[in-house]
Structures are given as C-alpha cells and as structure tokens.
Scaffold this active site. Sequence first.
Site, mmCIF file in Angstrom:
data_model
loop_
_atom_site.group_PDB
_atom_site.id
_atom_site.type_symbol
_atom_site.label_atom_id
_atom_site.label_comp_id
_atom_site.label_asym_id
_atom_site.label_seq_id
_atom_site.Cartn_x
_atom_site.Cartn_y
_atom_site.Cartn_z
ATOM 1 N N GLU A 86 -6.959 4.984 7.564
ATOM 2 C CA GLU A 86 -6.688 6.396 7.230
ATOM 3 C C GLU A 86 -7.876 7.013 6.505
ATOM 4 O OE1 GLU A 86 -2.975 5.617 5.285
ATOM 5 O OE2 GLU A 86 -2.090 5.080 7.208
ATOM 6 N N LYS B 260 0.022 4.275 -0.323
ATOM 7 C CA LYS B 260 -0.648 5.470 0.246
ATOM 8 C C LYS B 260 -0.463 6.668 -0.699
ATOM 9 C CE LYS B 260 0.334 3.583 4.749
ATOM 10 N NZ LYS B 260 0.108 3.769 6.161
ATOM 11 N N GLY C 132 2.254 2.220 10.564
ATOM 12 C CA GLY C 132 3.237 3.289 10.388
ATOM 13 C C GLY C 132 3.949 3.698 11.667
ATOM 14 N N GLU D 233 -5.759 -4.668 10.504
ATOM 15 C CA GLU D 233 -4.701 -3.682 10.707
ATOM 16 C C GLU D 233 -4.955 -2.895 11.994
ATOM 17 O OE1 GLU D 233 -2.669 -2.651 6.765
ATOM 18 O OE2 GLU D 233 -4.329 -1.272 7.011
ATOM 19 N N SER E 68 3.159 -2.207 10.270
ATOM 20 C CA SER E 68 4.605 -2.288 10.507
ATOM 21 C C SER E 68 5.215 -3.641 10.145
ATOM 22 C CB SER E 68 4.932 -1.897 11.963
ATOM 23 O OG SER E 68 4.542 -0.554 12.207
ATOM 24 N N HIS F 131 -9.658 1.475 4.623
ATOM 25 C CA HIS F 131 -8.387 1.625 5.349
ATOM 26 C C HIS F 131 -8.619 2.615 6.499
ATOM 27 C CE1 HIS F 131 -4.241 2.671 6.264
ATOM 28 N NE2 HIS F 131 -3.880 1.585 5.615
ATOM 29 N N ASN G 258 0.875 -1.179 0.000
ATOM 30 C CA ASN G 258 0.000 0.000 0.000
ATOM 31 C C ASN G 258 0.910 1.226 0.000
ATOM 32 O OD1 ASN G 258 -1.856 2.025 0.424
ATOM 33 N ND2 ASN G 258 -2.266 1.480 2.576
HETATM 34 C C1 PEP Z 1 -0.833 0.208 5.775
HETATM 35 O O1 PEP Z 1 -0.713 1.281 5.235
HETATM 36 O O2 PEP Z 1 -1.828 -0.465 5.521
HETATM 37 C C2 PEP Z 1 0.211 -0.245 6.691
HETATM 38 C C3 PEP Z 1 0.068 -1.380 7.276
HETATM 39 O O3 PEP Z 1 1.297 0.591 6.861
HETATM 40 P P1 PEP Z 1 2.716 0.214 7.557
HETATM 41 O O4 PEP Z 1 3.129 -1.127 7.019
HETATM 42 O O5 PEP Z 1 3.619 1.313 7.149
HETATM 43 O O6 PEP Z 1 2.469 0.154 9.030
#
Ligand code: PEP
Length: 248
Positions: free
Chosen positions: A96, A11, A172, A166, A212, A94, A9
């Site tokens: 976000e 973003k 992040g 998630e 992460s 998501h 992803n």
């Molecule tokens: C994500 O954007 O779905 C995500 C899991 O980000 P990260 O791996 O950077 O934590």
Amino acid sequence: MRRKIVAGNWKMNLTPSEAKKLIEAFRPQIDSDEVDVVLCVPAIDIVPVVQALEGSTAKIGAENMYYEERGAYTGEISAEMLTDAGVSYVILGHSERRQYFGETDQLVNKKARKAIEAGLTPIICCGETIEQREEGITLRFIQEQIKSAFSQIPSEDAKKCVVAYEPIWAIGTGHVATTKQAQEVCAAIRKNLEELYGAEVSEAIRILYGGSVNVANAAELFEQPDIDGGLVGGASMKPDFTQIVHFH
Ligand code: PEP
C-alpha cells in the site's frame, strides 16, 4: 529452529482510544512464550498501545518510518522516535505504501538500513500483482525486490531482518494464496537470500506470509517449512487475532 512471528498490521484504523480498548480486550490472550507477537499500529496509537501492553510479551511495531535522523521532513517519523517510544519492529515497503505513496525499492532499502542501525527489526514486504503472477514473472520480480531491499546490508544485520511475502492480489481481498503458492514463493525468497548471504544467514531469516490470513487458514500456512508466521491485516483487529497467535 526459527521462532515464529505473528504480526498484526492495523493500517489506518483505530483511534488512540479505540486502540486502547482493543488492547485491553486482547491483553491476556496475546501473551505467548512460543511465538513472537507483534502489533504494528498507526503512529498516533504507539504510545497508548505501549502503555496498554506494559508487562505483556507482545511487541509493538510501526507501519512506516523515514530514513533521516531529524530535520525538516514535515510529517515524517524517525527510527529514533520509534525506539524511544518503545517500538521494536517496523513494517517497510508494504504494497500500500508502494502503490499509494510511490515508495521504491531504493527507498525501502534506505529505510531498512536506518531501521537496523537504530536497533529496529524491519519487516520488509515484497509481493507480486495478479498481472505479474499471470505473466509467470512472480519469482523474478520478487528476486529483484529482495536484492534491492538487502543492498549494502551486511550478513550480521541481514540475519535480524524479517521478510513478509504478501501477494498483492491476496491483501484484503479474502483470496488467500494456497499453501503451495505461499510456500513456493517463500522457499524462493530463502534461496534468493542464500545466493546473497549463504545458507547460514538465509536459514536464520524469518519469512512471513501475508494476505487474507484468518483463523481457518493460519495453522496450515504457518506450518510450511519456509513460512515462519504471518503478517495479518484485517483479522488482527478482531478477536480472531488471539486465536491466530495460538495457531498450533
Ligand atoms: C496486510 O495488511 O499486510 C494484510 C496482509 O492484510 P489482510 O490480512 O487484511 O489481507
């Protein structure tokens, strides 16, 4: 046996020319016969990434879409626009998008139904905040998210969906969930899906962990019985992604 997925992803990162460069660097290394590799990229990067990946086994995903087919929805992108451009997956709900753009469970469900109708595979995201985890309501909260997201989706379509667990506190932040925490929630999600659709369907649905994920933790996470791969943010734009794809 569920086939694993490693999805990136990006973003709101990488311009079309940066995207093209990155794909050229990744290209031979993200082909896989064993794992479904998906790159979910910003809408404006879709066409150049599709072109740059021609002949690769990797698939393209979008990061969002709208549920209407066409019309006066300035700034939105329809499912058909995505499929026509060569997209086969779409991330929906998501955290976000929920946090910054007010997306609700109901909206996520409408988008998921439209995505399926158009032949896209939705990657439906769910996950709790740190406050909810500390309050001990994680599983109840996620059960509600799953129930809403799958509302009015029949079994034969549900089977084709992908769920991404998630935890918001892990996205992040570098604070990855422990394998035990991630497996516990993914197993609970599978149980929720079993209650909605029965064992055959719930056993077919792929559930990813995201938050992460990196080269060091991917293999252990993805080898858990109810974790069928990962949704990878930050690390999906680094050379690390080519190693995460070949995690086993
Ligand atoms: C994500 O954007 O779905 C995500 C899991 O980000 P990260 O791996 O950077 O934590």
